[in-house]
Design a protein around this motif. Structure first.
Motif, PDB file in Angstrom:
ATOM      1  N   PHE A 114       9.002   1.973   8.761  1.00  0.00           N
ATOM      2  CA  PHE A 114      10.057   2.900   8.357  1.00  0.00           C
ATOM      3  C   PHE A 114      11.340   2.639   9.160  1.00  0.00           C
ATOM      4  CE2 PHE A 114      11.968   7.256   8.688  1.00  0.00           C
ATOM      5  CZ  PHE A 114      12.281   7.407   7.354  1.00  0.00           C
ATOM      6  N   PHE A 115      11.207   2.613  10.494  1.00  0.00           N
ATOM      7  CA  PHE A 115      12.375   2.427  11.363  1.00  0.00           C
ATOM      8  C   PHE A 115      13.095   1.110  11.049  1.00  0.00           C
ATOM      9  CE2 PHE A 115      14.948   1.473  14.978  1.00  0.00           C
ATOM     10  CZ  PHE A 115      15.262   2.682  15.570  1.00  0.00           C
ATOM     11  N   HIS A 116      12.338   0.014  10.974  1.00  0.00           N
ATOM     12  CA  HIS A 116      12.995  -1.287  10.802  1.00  0.00           C
ATOM     13  C   HIS A 116      13.486  -1.513   9.376  1.00  0.00           C
ATOM     14  CE1 HIS A 116      10.772  -1.854  14.634  1.00  0.00           C
ATOM     15  NE2 HIS A 116      11.932  -2.384  14.973  1.00  0.00           N
ATOM     16  N   SER A 117      12.881  -0.842   8.400  1.00  0.00           N
ATOM     17  CA  SER A 117      13.388  -0.941   7.029  1.00  0.00           C
ATOM     18  C   SER A 117      14.739  -0.253   6.913  1.00  0.00           C
ATOM     19  CB  SER A 117      12.418  -0.290   6.043  1.00  0.00           C
ATOM     20  OG  SER A 117      11.260  -1.066   5.933  1.00  0.00           O
ATOM     21  N   ILE A 118      14.839   0.947   7.469  1.00  0.00           N
ATOM     22  CA  ILE A 118      16.115   1.664   7.427  1.00  0.00           C
ATOM     23  C   ILE A 118      17.172   0.898   8.212  1.00  0.00           C
ATOM     24  CG2 ILE A 118      17.287   3.739   8.275  1.00  0.00           C
ATOM     25  CD1 ILE A 118      15.007   5.370   7.309  1.00  0.00           C
ATOM     26  N   SER A 119      16.797   0.428   9.394  1.00  0.00           N
ATOM     27  CA  SER A 119      17.733  -0.321  10.230  1.00  0.00           C
ATOM     28  C   SER A 119      18.182  -1.605   9.521  1.00  0.00           C
ATOM     29  CB  SER A 119      17.072  -0.649  11.566  1.00  0.00           C
ATOM     30  OG  SER A 119      17.979  -1.304  12.414  1.00  0.00           O
ATOM     31  N   ALA A 120      17.242  -2.266   8.828  1.00  0.00           N
ATOM     32  CA  ALA A 120      17.578  -3.534   8.163  1.00  0.00           C
ATOM     33  C   ALA A 120      18.449  -3.300   6.931  1.00  0.00           C
ATOM     34  CB  ALA A 120      16.313  -4.288   7.774  1.00  0.00           C
ATOM     35  N   PHE A 121      18.051  -2.380   6.046  1.00  0.00           N
ATOM     36  CA  PHE A 121      18.828  -2.187   4.818  1.00  0.00           C
ATOM     37  C   PHE A 121      20.253  -1.757   5.130  1.00  0.00           C
ATOM     38  CE2 PHE A 121      20.491   0.180   1.197  1.00  0.00           C
ATOM     39  CZ  PHE A 121      20.396  -0.814   0.225  1.00  0.00           C
ATOM     40  N   ASN A 122      20.418  -0.949   6.192  1.00  0.00           N
ATOM     41  CA  ASN A 122      21.753  -0.485   6.575  1.00  0.00           C
ATOM     42  C   ASN A 122      22.480  -1.476   7.483  1.00  0.00           C
ATOM     43  OD1 ASN A 122      22.097   2.325   5.386  1.00  0.00           O
ATOM     44  ND2 ASN A 122      20.065   2.431   6.299  1.00  0.00           N
ATOM     45  N   ASN A 123      21.892  -2.664   7.659  1.00  0.00           N
ATOM     46  CA  ASN A 123      22.514  -3.668   8.526  1.00  0.00           C
ATOM     47  C   ASN A 123      22.796  -3.118   9.916  1.00  0.00           C
ATOM     48  OD1 ASN A 123      23.410  -6.485   7.339  1.00  0.00           O
ATOM     49  ND2 ASN A 123      23.420  -5.006   5.665  1.00  0.00           N
ATOM     50  N   ALA A 124      21.869  -2.274  10.424  1.00  0.00           N
ATOM     51  CA  ALA A 124      22.119  -1.606  11.702  1.00  0.00           C
ATOM     52  C   ALA A 124      21.704  -2.453  12.884  1.00  0.00           C
ATOM     53  CB  ALA A 124      21.397  -0.269  11.745  1.00  0.00           C
ATOM     54  N   GLY A 125      20.658  -3.245  12.747  1.00  0.00           N
ATOM     55  CA  GLY A 125      20.259  -4.137  13.835  1.00  0.00           C
ATOM     56  C   GLY A 125      19.534  -3.459  14.982  1.00  0.00           C
ATOM     57  N   PHE A 126      19.323  -2.132  14.909  1.00  0.00           N
ATOM     58  CA  PHE A 126      18.533  -1.454  15.947  1.00  0.00           C
ATOM     59  C   PHE A 126      17.054  -1.800  15.753  1.00  0.00           C
ATOM     60  CE2 PHE A 126      22.269   1.110  16.483  1.00  0.00           C
ATOM     61  CZ  PHE A 126      22.181   1.626  17.769  1.00  0.00           C
ATOM     62  N   ASP A 127      16.337  -1.997  16.872  1.00  0.00           N
ATOM     63  CA  ASP A 127      14.900  -2.245  16.780  1.00  0.00           C
ATOM     64  C   ASP A 127      14.178  -1.435  17.852  1.00  0.00           C
ATOM     65  OD1 ASP A 127      13.892  -4.104  19.231  1.00  0.00           O
ATOM     66  OD2 ASP A 127      16.002  -4.478  18.773  1.00  0.00           O
ATOM     67  N   ILE A 128      12.860  -1.235  17.663  1.00  0.00           N
ATOM     68  CA  ILE A 128      12.076  -0.532  18.691  1.00  0.00           C
ATOM     69  C   ILE A 128      10.937  -1.424  19.154  1.00  0.00           C
ATOM     70  CG2 ILE A 128      12.669   1.873  18.170  1.00  0.00           C
ATOM     71  CD1 ILE A 128      10.220   1.969  16.316  1.00  0.00           C
ATOM     72  N   MET A 129      11.254  -2.737  19.284  1.00  0.00           N
ATOM     73  CA  MET A 129      10.242  -3.676  19.765  1.00  0.00           C
ATOM     74  C   MET A 129      10.188  -3.707  21.287  1.00  0.00           C
ATOM     75  SD  MET A 129       8.794  -4.694  17.141  1.00  0.00           S
ATOM     76  CE  MET A 129       9.031  -4.703  15.356  1.00  0.00           C
ATOM     77  N   GLY A 130      11.201  -3.197  21.946  1.00  0.00           N
ATOM     78  CA  GLY A 130      11.182  -3.091  23.393  1.00  0.00           C
ATOM     79  C   GLY A 130      11.864  -4.236  24.132  1.00  0.00           C
ATOM     80  N   ASN A 131      12.438  -3.917  25.303  1.00  0.00           N
ATOM     81  CA  ASN A 131      13.046  -4.911  26.203  1.00  0.00           C
ATOM     82  C   ASN A 131      14.078  -5.828  25.538  1.00  0.00           C
ATOM     83  OD1 ASN A 131      11.444  -4.003  28.414  1.00  0.00           O
ATOM     84  ND2 ASN A 131       9.712  -5.062  27.470  1.00  0.00           N
ATOM     85  N   PHE A 132      14.887  -5.261  24.647  1.00  0.00           N
ATOM     86  CA  PHE A 132      15.986  -5.996  24.021  1.00  0.00           C
ATOM     87  C   PHE A 132      15.513  -7.275  23.324  1.00  0.00           C
ATOM     88  CE2 PHE A 132      17.768  -3.861  27.844  1.00  0.00           C
ATOM     89  CZ  PHE A 132      18.699  -3.044  27.234  1.00  0.00           C
ATOM     90  N   THR A 133      14.255  -7.310  22.848  1.00  0.00           N
ATOM     91  CA  THR A 133      13.739  -8.566  22.293  1.00  0.00           C
ATOM     92  C   THR A 133      14.036  -8.728  20.812  1.00  0.00           C
ATOM     93  OG1 THR A 133      11.609  -7.490  21.955  1.00  0.00           O
ATOM     94  CG2 THR A 133      11.853  -8.840  23.939  1.00  0.00           C
ATOM     95  N   SER A 134      14.534  -7.666  20.134  1.00  0.00           N
ATOM     96  CA  SER A 134      14.768  -7.705  18.699  1.00  0.00           C
ATOM     97  C   SER A 134      13.502  -8.214  18.008  1.00  0.00           C
ATOM     98  CB  SER A 134      15.986  -8.562  18.351  1.00  0.00           C
ATOM     99  OG  SER A 134      16.352  -8.356  16.996  1.00  0.00           O
ATOM    100  N   LEU A 135      13.607  -9.136  17.072  1.00  0.00           N
ATOM    101  CA  LEU A 135      12.430  -9.583  16.331  1.00  0.00           C
ATOM    102  C   LEU A 135      11.933 -10.952  16.791  1.00  0.00           C
ATOM    103  CD1 LEU A 135      13.553  -8.471  12.741  1.00  0.00           C
ATOM    104  CD2 LEU A 135      12.103  -7.231  14.356  1.00  0.00           C
ATOM    105  N   THR A 136      12.248 -11.309  18.043  1.00  0.00           N
ATOM    106  CA  THR A 136      11.858 -12.641  18.533  1.00  0.00           C
ATOM    107  C   THR A 136      10.338 -12.853  18.509  1.00  0.00           C
ATOM    108  OG1 THR A 136      12.071 -11.765  20.775  1.00  0.00           O
ATOM    109  CG2 THR A 136      13.881 -13.112  19.966  1.00  0.00           C
ATOM    110  N   ALA A 137       9.562 -11.766  18.623  1.00  0.00           N
ATOM    111  CA  ALA A 137       8.103 -11.907  18.596  1.00  0.00           C
ATOM    112  C   ALA A 137       7.612 -12.344  17.216  1.00  0.00           C
ATOM    113  CB  ALA A 137       7.439 -10.588  18.995  1.00  0.00           C
ATOM    114  N   PHE A 138       8.455 -12.171  16.187  1.00  0.00           N
ATOM    115  CA  PHE A 138       8.028 -12.451  14.811  1.00  0.00           C
ATOM    116  C   PHE A 138       8.702 -13.690  14.218  1.00  0.00           C
ATOM    117  CE2 PHE A 138       7.736  -7.972  15.768  1.00  0.00           C
ATOM    118  CZ  PHE A 138       6.414  -7.688  15.434  1.00  0.00           C
ATOM    119  N   VAL A 139       9.175 -14.599  15.101  1.00  0.00           N
ATOM    120  CA  VAL A 139       9.917 -15.768  14.637  1.00  0.00           C
ATOM    121  C   VAL A 139       9.127 -16.581  13.606  1.00  0.00           C
ATOM    122  CG1 VAL A 139       9.143 -17.184  16.593  1.00  0.00           C
ATOM    123  CG2 VAL A 139      11.257 -17.796  15.380  1.00  0.00           C
ATOM    124  N   GLY A 140       7.792 -16.604  13.753  1.00  0.00           N
ATOM    125  CA  GLY A 140       6.984 -17.410  12.834  1.00  0.00           C
ATOM    126  C   GLY A 140       6.287 -16.587  11.764  1.00  0.00           C
TER     127      GLY A 140
END
Ligand SMILES: [K+]
Ligand SMILES: [K+]
Lengths: 444, 444
Positions: free
Chosen positions: A162-188
Motif C-alpha cells: 500500500f505505502f509503496h504503491s501510493i508513493s510510486a503512483f504519486n511519484n513521491a519517492g518515499f520508502d519504508i525500507m529503512g536506512n535510506f536504502t530506497s529499493l536497492t534491496a530489490f535491484v534484481g
C-alpha cells in the motif's frame, strides 16, 4: 492571453492551498506521537518532511521507516496522496461527496490545478483523475502484497504494498525500507521493478494523456503523441547512457548479472521522470552519468501528472523552436501541427525561470554546505524536479540549506511560472494596446 | 529571414577561413624555431595554442613566456590580431591595400563577419574598425611602455607593452609574465589594471558601439544603449559579488588592502567579459564566486567585438522576453522599442545551442579528466566564452580533453548559430509557404 487574467486568482489559491497543507502536515509531524523516540520532529525537519511529501519529492532528512511511528507514516502518506493528486482535485472530491454544486470559480481553480486550457468537462475530468489514480494504486497494492506475502507475512506485505504503491503512483519517492536504502534491496526483483516503474511512469504521464489513451479514440491529441514520444525517448536514452557508462563500475552495475544490469539501467533512467526511487547506489555513479541524470531530472515528467521538472512538453517545445530557427522557419511544426507562438513563449519562460532558480539555490548551497559542486547540483536539481534522488547530503544539510531546498521543492511543484504569475503585477490593460516601433539589435 | 539565405555561403567561408588560419598557425608552432627547447610543439599542443590564439581565448597548455622563442610569440601575436579583428576584416585590409574593388560577395562576407544587418557602409565600417583598433593598441603600448620603462628597460618595456596591449584589446588573455601567473604580480598596480581593463572592455563592446559613440550623435542606437547598460550592470554586479564573497578569503582578496580589494574585484569581474587576464588566483576563489563567474563568462562580451560568449544582447533579449511572458505582454519592449520576433528567436537559439554544447563537452571531460565538476565546468565555460580563465587543469588535460576544448573554443568564437547554419540544410522555399493548423499542448 485573456485566460491568464482570469486564472490569476486561482493561481494564488493554489499556492496558498499547498502552503496550508504543508503547514498542517508539519504541525502533525512535530507531535510526540509522530516519531518513535516520542519527541516529534524539530520544526525545520517537520517542515522539510511535510514539504517533501506534499510536493511529492521524496528527499528525506530523517529515515522514514526507522524515525516515524505508524501515525507519522500515515501522515506522510496522506500528504503524498493529497499533494500528488493536487489540492484542488481533492477539494472537488469532498464537494462532490457533500453533494455541493461546483461553482464556476471552483471550476476555474480545477482548470488551473490540472493545467487545462478549457473549463468544459473539468468536473468529469477530475472524477476520471480520481478513478484512474485509485485503480492504479489498488492494483499496485494487490500485486506487491501477493509478491511480498511469503517473505513479510500478510499484514506487513499489505502495508508495504500500500505505502509503496501510493508513493510510486504519486511519484513521491518515499520508502519504508529503512536506512535510506530506497529499493536497492530489490535491484534484481522483476516484480517489484516492473510494478513500481509502471506506477510511476503512468502517474508521470499526466491524467490528460491517460484519459486520452483510455478513451480509445482513433486519433490521439497532439499533446498525447508528444508526451508518449518524448517520455519514451528520454527513458530509452537514459537507459543506454546508464548501461554504457556504468557497465563496469564496481559501485553500481559492475557486480550485477547482465539481465539485472539492463533492468537496473532502465529503472535508474525511468526514475528521473521524477519518481525518486533507486535500486542502485546513485552516489556510486560516475560524474558523466550523474550529469545526464541531472539533465533528465531537470526535464522531468509530463504536465498534469504527479511528476515535476520543466516537463517533457516544455523540453520538446524549446527543442523544436531552436530547430525551426536553424532552418529559418517562422513556424514551429510537429507532426503537421503548428505550436502557437504563446505556447513556445511559455516554454522559454518556464525553462529560463527554472534555470535561474536552480542557479540561485545552487549558489546559496555552494556557500552554506561543505560539499562539492556535483553533490549540491544534483541535490538542487532533484529538489526542483521534485525527484527525490540524492547523493546523500540531505540529512546533513545546514539549516539554511534545508530552508533553501524546502523553497525549491515548493516552487518546483507549483511550477516557476505559477509563482511568477502570482508575484507579478497584472498587466495594465491599456498599455497592452500601445504598439512600440521595432528596432533590431545584434544577437550572438 | 531572407537575408539568412544570402549569408549562408559567407558563413561557410568564415568557418573555413578561421580553420585555415588555425592550421597555418599550428604548423608554424611545430617548427623548431618556435620553442626555446628547439623541438617545436607537439601537433596537438600546437593546434591547441593556435586555436586559443585565433579564437582569442587564452587557455594555454604551455606557458607562453618560458616555452616559446620570440618567433613563437610573434606567431601567437599575429594569430591573435588576425583572429581578434576577424579574418574578413583583414582580408578587406589587404584588398584595400592592393587597391582592389570590393565585390558585393566580399561585402556580404564582411557583413557576416561583423554581424551586421545591412550591407551599406560596410567597407567604411571595416576601415573604422581597423583604425579604432590600432589607435587603442598604440595608446595601450605607449602607456605600458612608459610605465614599465624604469623596471624593465626600454626594449623589454616596449615589447611587453605591445604584447599585452594587443592581447588585451583583442580579449585574447595571453600573457608573457611567465609560469602561468597572468597579471597576478600587478594586482596592486593601478596603471596596469586600468590600461588593460580599458583595452579589453572597449574591445569587447563591439565596433558598432564604438563607432556609434565616436560619431557624437544626439541619439544612440538601441543596440548601443543595450550594450552599454548590460555591460555596465554585469561588471558592477560581478564586482559586488567578488568583493563580498572573497573579502576575507585568505587565498584571494583577504590579504590585500581595501583599495586593492576593490580594484581586484573590479578586474576579476570585468575579465569575465571574456578578457581572460586575472590579477588574483582564480583557483583560490570560493565555489559560490566561481559559479557567478561561470554565468558571467557564459554571457560574455558584446557582438561584433573581440569577445566571446552568448553576448550581452542575447542575454538581455531572453531576459526581456521572459519578463514579457510573466506580464502576458505579446511584445518584447525595451526603452520604447519593440524587439522583433526573429531577434528573440535567434537569442533563444543561441542560448540553447550554447547550453547544449557546454553540457556535451562537460560530459565528455567529466569522463576523460580526473577533476571535480567545478574545475571542468569552469574550463568548458571559459573555452566556450573564449575567456581563457582556468582553475589550472589546461596543461594537464588528456588528449581527448584537449581536442574537446579546441572544438569548444572554435564553436565559441564563431558562435553556435553560425555553425548550425553551416551544418543545417537550407530550408525548402516551397515548404515555407505551407501553413499548418495550430494545436495547443500543455506546458510547464
Ligand atoms: K519524487
Ligand atoms: K579571452
Amino acid at each position: 492571453m485573456n485566460a491568464l487574467g482570469k486564472i490569476m486568482s486561482p493561481s494564488r489559491v493554489l499556492v496558498l492551498g499547498f502552503a496550508l497543507l504543508i503547514l498542517f502536515g508539519a504541525i502533525l509531524l512535530t507531535l510526540p506521537q509522530a516519531t518513535q523516540d516520542g519527541l516529534g520532529l524539530s520544526i525545520l525537519n517537520a517542515a522539510f518532511t511535510a514539504t517533501s511529501a506534499v510536493c511529492v519529492t521524496g528527499l528525506v532528512v530523517v529515515d522514514t521507516a526507522t524515525t516515524f511511528t505508524l501515525f507519522g507514516q500515515w501522515v506522510i502518506l496522506f500528504l503524498i496522496q493529497v499533494g500528488g493528486l493536487g489540492f484542488m482535485t481533492f477539494a472537488t472530491l469532498f464537494a462532490m461527496i457533500l453533494g455541493k454544486k461546483i461553482t464556476l470559480k471552483e471550476r476555474l481553480l480545477l482548470q488551473e490545478a490540472l493545467n487545462q486550457v478549457s473549463v468544459e468537462g473539468i468536473v468529469r475530468l477530475t472524477k476520471s483523475v480520481l478513478l484512474i489514480s485509485f485503480a492504479f494504486e489498488a492494483m499496485g497494492t494487490l500485486i506487491l502484497t501477493i509478491h511480498w506475502y511469503s517473505d513479510f507475512g500478510f499484514s506487513k506485505a499489505l502495508y508495504y504494498g500500500f505505502f509503496h504503491s501510493i508513493s510510486a503512483f504519486n511519484n513521491a519517492g518515499f520508502d519504508i525500507m529503512g536506512n535510506f536504502t530506497s529499493l536497492t534491496a530489490f535491484v534484481g526483483d522483476p516484480v517489484v521493478n516492473m510494478t513500481i516503474m509502471i506506477l510511476f511512469i503512468c502517474g508521470g504521464l499526466g491524467f490528460i494523456v491517460m484519459a486520452d489513451l483510455l478513451a480509445h479514440r482513433k486519433k490521439f491529441r497532439l499533446h498525447t503523441k508528444i508526451v508518449l514520444l518524448v517520455s519514451g525517448v528520454l527513458i530509452l536514452l537514459g537507459t543506454v547512457i546508464v548501461l554504457i557508462m556504468e557497465f563496469a563500475n564496481p559501485d553500481t552495475l559492475g557486480p550485477l548479472p547482465l539481465g539485472t544490469k539492463v533492468m537496473a539501467a532502465l529503472f535508474q533512467s525511468a526514475t528521473t521522470r521524477t519518481a525518486g526511487f533507486n535500486t542502485i547506489n546513485i552516489a556510486g555513479m560516475y560524474d558523466t552519468t550523474l550529469l545526464s541524470m541531472i539533465v533528465l531530472m531537470f526535464i522531468g515528467a509530463s504536465p498534469g501528472g504527479t511528476g515535476g521538472g520543466i516537463k517533457t512538453t516544455t523540453f520538446i517545445a524549446i527543442a523544436l523552436s531552436v530547430l525551426s530557427t536553424y532552418r529559418s522557419d517562422p513556424q514551429v511544426v510537429f507532426k503537421g501541427r503548428t505550436l502557437p507562438r504563446d505556447v513556445i513563449q511559455k516554454a522559454w519562460a518556464v525553462t529560463t525561470s527554472a534555470l535561474f532558480l536552480v542557479f540561485i539555490i545552487l549558489s546559496i548551497l555552494s556557500h552554506t554546505e561543505n560539499s562539492d559542486l556535483m553533490t549540491v547540483f544534483f541535490e538542487v536539481t532533484s529538489a526542483f524536479g521534485t525527484v527525490g534522488l540524492s547523493l546523500g547530503i540531505t540529512p546533513t544539510l545546514s539549516e539554511v540549506g534545508k530552508m533553501a531546498i524546502i523553497l525549491t521543492m515548493f516552487i518546483g511543484r507549483l511550477g516557476p511560472l505559477t509563482l511568477a504569475f502570482v508575484l507579478s503585477q497584472k498587466k495594465n490593460k491599456q498599455a497592452a494596446h500601445i504598439k512600440y516601433p521595432d528596432e533590431r539589435i545584434m544577437i550572438g
